[in-house]
Design an enzyme around this catalytic site. Structure first.
Site, mmCIF file in Angstrom:
data_model
loop_
_atom_site.group_PDB
_atom_site.id
_atom_site.type_symbol
_atom_site.label_atom_id
_atom_site.label_comp_id
_atom_site.label_asym_id
_atom_site.label_seq_id
_atom_site.Cartn_x
_atom_site.Cartn_y
_atom_site.Cartn_z
ATOM 1 N N ARG A 142 0.837 -1.210 0.000
ATOM 2 C CA ARG A 142 0.000 0.000 0.000
ATOM 3 C C ARG A 142 0.871 1.259 0.000
ATOM 4 O O ARG A 142 0.425 2.342 -0.374
ATOM 5 C CB ARG A 142 -0.981 -0.023 1.177
ATOM 6 N N TYR A 165 -15.319 17.305 -16.016
ATOM 7 C CA TYR A 165 -15.661 15.892 -15.924
ATOM 8 C C TYR A 165 -16.744 15.713 -14.846
ATOM 9 O O TYR A 165 -16.606 16.254 -13.749
ATOM 10 C CB TYR A 165 -14.410 15.079 -15.583
ATOM 11 N N ASP A 202 -6.252 19.279 -14.182
ATOM 12 C CA ASP A 202 -6.606 17.994 -14.797
ATOM 13 C C ASP A 202 -6.186 18.074 -16.265
ATOM 14 O O ASP A 202 -6.769 18.812 -17.060
ATOM 15 C CB ASP A 202 -8.113 17.754 -14.652
ATOM 16 N N LYS A 257 -7.431 6.954 -19.467
ATOM 17 C CA LYS A 257 -7.726 7.455 -20.803
ATOM 18 C C LYS A 257 -6.492 7.340 -21.705
ATOM 19 O O LYS A 257 -6.054 6.253 -22.000
ATOM 20 C CB LYS A 257 -8.263 8.884 -20.703
HETATM 21 C C1 LIG Z 1 -12.396 10.033 -16.767
HETATM 22 C C2 LIG Z 1 -11.985 11.354 -16.254
HETATM 23 C C3 LIG Z 1 -11.730 11.549 -14.890
HETATM 24 C C4 LIG Z 1 -11.953 10.468 -13.853
HETATM 25 O O1 LIG Z 1 -10.959 9.509 -13.900
HETATM 26 P P1 LIG Z 1 -11.182 7.958 -13.489
HETATM 27 O O2 LIG Z 1 -9.913 7.327 -13.897
HETATM 28 O O3 LIG Z 1 -12.397 7.482 -14.238
HETATM 29 O O4 LIG Z 1 -11.421 7.940 -12.011
HETATM 30 C C5 LIG Z 1 -11.291 12.796 -14.485
HETATM 31 N N1 LIG Z 1 -11.115 13.811 -15.368
HETATM 32 C C6 LIG Z 1 -11.344 13.662 -16.678
HETATM 33 C C7 LIG Z 1 -11.134 14.819 -17.600
HETATM 34 C C8 LIG Z 1 -11.802 12.427 -17.162
HETATM 35 O O5 LIG Z 1 -12.051 12.301 -18.476
#
Ligand SMILES: *Cc1c(COP(=O)(O)O)cnc(C)c1O
Length: 368
Positions: free
Chosen positions: A43, A94, A165, A190
């Protein structure tokens, strides 16, 4: 090391080169390690995830920490913010991110000021007294572009942490730490992993101190990633530069063609000169990326039927994979009410451009 990113994507996160050493860090399926070494309990960290962290850290130009998901990474940053503090968050972003901020506001945990990411003045005003600015650019799915340098300056003046982000742009197109941000976040689910086969998040920090703080929080939030996921994501990084190049070239072409289709009332893509975010994006990013968003005419049912009826485009949520995906975003109740019912998000993948266009064209023509 100062290599070009195309080279770094290949060379980073390798085992020490010595006779007989493996080319790739093995998948360490071990929850514990013999005492008195660098690793102890899984962890806290493990060698497979460390290899991924080294590579994404090198690409973003900072110190990386992998998380079980993008949302787990968001929660670790939010955990740093004192109770009752002011945070600035995107009005549109998001859906899971928006939902989390709204939840924490409703619980009285944080005072949340939600501002559109393309409103630089609004962001500067909202930054007064804030502990954290959480930015997303371009935003999912409205493709709003945030002036990251201006937001960083506003945050700095208040002593706020600034996190970005960077999921849509990837470090191949935008490096927020170089623009002055403190923390970069990715849903590595992604583009980074890139094959729609892993759930993973990552934070990259500008300083060792922030990294150490977040590493402690990851331990106690139980937010560490699995080793299979980080290994898949490191494999994804090897081809990230060429995947982005190809997907972006196709996206540029499709975006141009889409502007001329009668079933499309608006194309949202920072690679189009007509896009309101294009000039700001060009000042801070080296390319528009491969997410293209269109506003379609026709009923909700007709647009849903179009998404269902395509043969190459996959009707599915998520994005950033090798396969092109299509989705009407307002089908999700968590999506912002400002997302039009006919807004369709296209994640352009690696298929041949005319094959993608012909498929999409059949669908769009069905709306006329
Ligand atoms: C999918 C996404 C998230 C969330 O991420 P997860 O890996 O699904 O927890 C956050 N920000 C953006 C822009 C996303 O496309």
């Amino acid at each position: 090391m100062g290599h070009d990113l195309y080279t770094t994507a290949i060379t980073a996160g390798r085992p020490k080169a010595e006779p007989g050493a493996p080319m790739n860090v093995p998948i360490h399926l071990s929850s514990t390690f013999h005492a008195n070494g660098h690793y102890g309990y899984v962890r806290d960290g493990n060698p497979s995830s460390a290899a991924f962290e080294e590579a994404i850290g090198a690409l973003e130009g900072g110190h990386a920490l992998a998380f079980a998901s993008g949302i787990a990474a968001l929660n670790a940053v939010l955990d740093m913010v004192p109770t009752g503090a002011i945070v600035v968050a995107p009005l549109h972003a998001y859906s899971g991110t928006m939902k989390r901020f709204m939840e924490l506001e409703a619980q009285g945990r944080l005072q949340v000021r939600r501002v559109p990411m393309d409103d630089a003045r609004g962001l500067a005003a909202a930054a007064a007294g804030a502990a954290l600015l959480w930015l997303e650019s371009p935003t999912n799915p409205l493709m709003e572009v945030c002036d990251i340098r201006a937001a960083v300056a506003a945050g700095r003046a208040q002593g706020a942490l600034v996190a970005v982000d960077n999921t849509f742009a990837t470090p191949m197109r935008q490096r927020p730490l170089e623009l002055g941000a403190d923390i970069v976040m990715h849903s590595a689910t992604k583009y980074i992993a890139g094959h729609s086969d892993a759930l993973l998040g990552v934070l990259v920090t500008s300083t060792h101190e922030l990294h150490a703080d977040l590493a402690q929080r990851r331990v106690l939030l139980g937010a560490a990633p699995g080793v299979l996921e980080t290994t898949l994501a490191l494999r994804g990084i090897r081809t990230l530069p060429i995947r982005m190049d190809r997907a972006e070239a196709t996206a540029r072409e499709l975006a141009q063609r889409l502007t001329r289709h009668q079933a499309v009332t608006r194309v949202r893509y920072p690679g189009l000169a007509s896009d309101p975010g294009s000039s700001t994006h060009a000042r801070q990013a080296s390319g528009p990326g491969a997410m293209v968003v269109i506003d379609c005419i026709g009923s909700v049912e007709a647009v849903e039927r179009m998404c269902d009826g395509l043969s190459i485009w996959v009707h599915a949520t998520s994005l950033g994979g090798v396969e092109s995906t299509i989705e009407r975003r307002a089908r999700w109740s968590a999506e912002s009410p400002d997302v039009p019912a006919g807004l369709v998000r296209l994640s352009v993948g690696l298929e041949q451009v005319d094959d993608l266009w012909d498929d999409l064209l059949r669908g769009l023509n069905s709306l006329l």
